[in-house]
Design a protein around this motif. Sequence first.
Motif, PDB file in Angstrom:
ATOM      1  N   GLU A  40       0.725  -1.138  -0.042  1.00 40.22           N
ATOM      2  CA  GLU A  40       0.017  -0.151  -0.064  1.00 40.22           C
ATOM      3  C   GLU A  40       0.794   1.082  -0.029  1.00 40.22           C
ATOM      4  N   SER A  41       1.791   1.371   0.791  1.00 37.39           N
ATOM      5  CA  SER A  41       2.714   2.617   0.867  1.00 37.39           C
ATOM      6  C   SER A  41       3.507   2.599  -0.573  1.00 37.39           C
ATOM      7  N   LEU A  42       4.209   1.522  -0.770  1.00 36.58           N
ATOM      8  CA  LEU A  42       4.865   1.326  -1.887  1.00 36.58           C
ATOM      9  C   LEU A  42       4.288   2.085  -3.292  1.00 36.58           C
ATOM     10  N   GLU A  43       2.937   1.669  -3.359  1.00 37.97           N
ATOM     11  CA  GLU A  43       2.152   2.363  -4.429  1.00 37.97           C
ATOM     12  C   GLU A  43       2.132   3.703  -4.279  1.00 37.97           C
ATOM     13  N   GLN A  44       2.195   4.467  -3.289  1.00 38.16           N
ATOM     14  CA  GLN A  44       2.255   5.901  -3.316  1.00 38.16           C
ATOM     15  C   GLN A  44       3.700   6.591  -3.313  1.00 38.16           C
ATOM     16  N   ASP A  45       4.743   5.757  -3.104  1.00 42.35           N
ATOM     17  CA  ASP A  45       5.855   6.054  -3.095  1.00 42.35           C
ATOM     18  C   ASP A  45       6.440   6.284  -4.603  1.00 42.35           C
ATOM     19  N   ASP A  46       6.625   7.820  -4.731  1.00 40.52           N
ATOM     20  CA  ASP A  46       6.991   8.040  -6.246  1.00 40.52           C
ATOM     21  C   ASP A  46       8.743   7.620  -6.614  1.00 40.52           C
ATOM     22  N   GLU A  47       9.176   7.491  -5.346  1.00 40.05           N
ATOM     23  CA  GLU A  47      10.825   7.170  -5.502  1.00 40.05           C
ATOM     24  C   GLU A  47      10.907   5.434  -6.150  1.00 40.05           C
ATOM     25  N   VAL A  48       9.909   4.830  -6.005  1.00 39.28           N
ATOM     26  CA  VAL A  48       9.850   3.359  -5.996  1.00 39.28           C
ATOM     27  C   VAL A  48       9.298   3.133  -7.475  1.00 39.28           C
ATOM     28  N   ARG A  49      10.225   2.557  -8.577  1.00 35.03           N
ATOM     29  CA  ARG A  49       9.362   1.951  -9.422  1.00 35.03           C
ATOM     30  C   ARG A  49       9.515   0.697  -9.999  1.00 35.03           C
ATOM     31  N   VAL A  50       9.992  -0.188  -9.115  1.00 36.83           N
ATOM     32  CA  VAL A  50       9.989  -1.674  -9.246  1.00 36.83           C
ATOM     33  C   VAL A  50      10.263  -2.253  -7.860  1.00 36.83           C
ATOM     34  N   VAL A  51       9.577  -3.271  -7.730  1.00 37.42           N
ATOM     35  CA  VAL A  51       9.476  -4.029  -6.455  1.00 37.42           C
ATOM     36  C   VAL A  51      10.197  -5.470  -6.675  1.00 37.42           C
ATOM     37  N   GLN A  95      -2.127  -6.532  -9.488  1.00 36.41           N
ATOM     38  CA  GLN A  95      -2.484  -5.417 -10.104  1.00 36.41           C
ATOM     39  C   GLN A  95      -1.736  -4.195  -9.846  1.00 36.41           C
ATOM     40  N   PHE A  96      -0.710  -4.533  -8.992  1.00 40.34           N
ATOM     41  CA  PHE A  96       0.497  -3.404  -8.702  1.00 40.34           C
ATOM     42  C   PHE A  96       0.709  -2.611  -9.846  1.00 40.34           C
ATOM     43  N   PRO A  97       0.693  -1.438  -9.873  1.00 41.69           N
ATOM     44  CA  PRO A  97       0.984  -0.503 -11.039  1.00 41.69           C
ATOM     45  C   PRO A  97       2.323  -0.360 -11.394  1.00 41.69           C
ATOM     46  N   LYS A  98       3.246  -0.982 -10.576  1.00 40.71           N
ATOM     47  CA  LYS A  98       4.644  -0.920 -11.084  1.00 40.71           C
ATOM     48  C   LYS A  98       5.168  -2.416 -10.997  1.00 40.71           C
ATOM     49  N   PRO A  99       6.020  -2.660 -11.737  1.00 45.32           N
ATOM     50  CA  PRO A  99       6.426  -4.108 -12.092  1.00 45.32           C
ATOM     51  C   PRO A  99       6.954  -4.793 -10.569  1.00 45.32           C
ATOM     52  N   VAL A 100       6.533  -6.032 -10.545  1.00 48.62           N
ATOM     53  CA  VAL A 100       6.867  -6.788  -9.218  1.00 48.62           C
ATOM     54  C   VAL A 100       7.809  -8.060  -9.685  1.00 48.62           C
ATOM     55  N   ALA A 203       8.952   3.666 -19.979  1.00 49.36           N
ATOM     56  CA  ALA A 203       8.052   4.426 -19.300  1.00 49.36           C
ATOM     57  C   ALA A 203       6.919   3.908 -18.231  1.00 49.36           C
ATOM     58  N   PRO A 204       7.071   4.401 -17.101  1.00 49.23           N
ATOM     59  CA  PRO A 204       6.209   3.924 -15.899  1.00 49.23           C
ATOM     60  C   PRO A 204       4.728   3.866 -16.225  1.00 49.23           C
ATOM     61  N   GLN A 205       4.370   5.023 -16.901  1.00 50.57           N
ATOM     62  CA  GLN A 205       3.049   4.800 -17.052  1.00 50.57           C
ATOM     63  C   GLN A 205       2.554   3.983 -18.041  1.00 50.57           C
ATOM     64  N   ALA A 206       3.320   3.895 -19.035  1.00 52.21           N
ATOM     65  CA  ALA A 206       2.907   2.607 -20.123  1.00 52.21           C
ATOM     66  C   ALA A 206       3.072   1.194 -19.242  1.00 52.21           C
ATOM     67  N   GLN A 207       4.089   0.941 -18.494  1.00 47.70           N
ATOM     68  CA  GLN A 207       4.219  -0.168 -17.674  1.00 47.70           C
ATOM     69  C   GLN A 207       3.056  -0.649 -17.008  1.00 47.70           C
ATOM     70  N   ALA A 208       2.403   0.750 -16.188  1.00 43.31           N
ATOM     71  CA  ALA A 208       1.269   0.447 -15.545  1.00 43.31           C
ATOM     72  C   ALA A 208      -0.018   0.017 -16.351  1.00 43.31           C
ATOM     73  N   ALA A 209      -0.161   0.838 -17.528  1.00 43.29           N
ATOM     74  CA  ALA A 209      -1.280   0.145 -18.387  1.00 43.29           C
ATOM     75  C   ALA A 209      -0.894  -0.894 -18.822  1.00 43.29           C
ATOM     76  N   ALA A 210       0.261  -1.552 -19.345  1.00 42.92           N
ATOM     77  CA  ALA A 210       0.408  -2.910 -19.682  1.00 42.92           C
ATOM     78  C   ALA A 210       0.015  -3.739 -18.485  1.00 42.92           C
ATOM     79  N   ILE A 211       0.466  -3.618 -17.452  1.00 42.62           N
ATOM     80  CA  ILE A 211      -0.240  -4.579 -16.146  1.00 42.62           C
ATOM     81  C   ILE A 211      -1.579  -4.586 -16.184  1.00 42.62           C
ATOM     82  N   GLN A 212      -2.283  -3.443 -16.380  1.00 42.07           N
ATOM     83  CA  GLN A 212      -3.732  -3.388 -16.123  1.00 42.07           C
ATOM     84  C   GLN A 212      -4.367  -4.107 -17.248  1.00 42.07           C
TER      85      GLN A 212
END
Length: 253
Positions: A40-51, A95-100, A203-212
């Motif tokens: 939950e907190s990593l989703e809001q953390d703009d410093e983090v792009r991959v988990v 469904q996480f919007p950053k690659p895990v 591009a992070p927004q494209a990756q989020a869209a791809a995951i979705q």
Amino acid sequence: MEQPILLAKADRVAWIKINRPKKLNALNAAVLEALHSTFESLEQDDEVRVVVLTGNGEKAFVAGADISEFASFSKAEAYNLVAEGQKNVFDRIAQFPKPVIAAINGYALGGGLELAMACHLRIAAATAALGLPEVSLGLIPGYGGTQRLPQLVGRGRAMEMILTGEMISAAQALEYGLVNAVVPAEDILKTAAQWASKLLKNAPQAQAAAIQAIQAFSGDGYELEKQLFAALFETEGFKEGTQAFLNKRKPNF
Ligand code: COA
């Protein structure tokens, strides 16, 4: 008290280690709650792009849900366990919007393999063993395993793995398409870091869209799985399977 998970952040990558090595990182309530709040907190953390998600110790990624915690559950408690777990952890990761990335450093069994399958990419140590052994406990997978395994490996292989409950090797998992890569055990975190660097180039927004988009399958299989999982808590097979595990003997079905 031991922290249920360890979190470190470096170079826009968050590293989560499940931290119950003496219990082979089995998922108890504390670990599930820590995963819930951390994602939950990593989703809001703009410093983090991959988990990257991995297990502490050399032996296990996660050897399943903690059997000792649910052995005495009623049907209603069992339903609640998997419904909450799926919503808060497994589906949240899927469904996480950053690659895990799951870095499968050892046993990935039951809820452990389901956790790895909820991640977007999987790298396995050559020494890892993967499986869904729930039938040996008189159960079925309850965290989406009956749905995600066939999507990854096909129904035939999923039937074989779930009905026999047998583990497969990392090499076999690669051949099945269950993992994306297999590397020597000592290289697993280094490889995860290399994969994270590759992911950071896009591009992070494209990756989020791809995951979705990729995860936008539907169907009521997940709900049916939860109901069937919970109903099995009232069977003799479940009592025998869990008691056998807790008493370190073979079940007699
Ligand atoms: N739930 C609770 N405890 C677990 C566990 C789980 N899913 N998996 C392992 N543990 C515990 C063991 O009970 C043991 O605890 P103890 O030292 O207090 O007795 C400890 O972790 C080490 O496991 P152990 O079984 O002694 O290791 P092993 O090397 O002999 O066997 C496995 C490894 C993975 C084959 C074996 O632990 C196993 O079969 N685990 C359960 C797998 C499973 O069915 N998962 C699905 C759950 S739904």
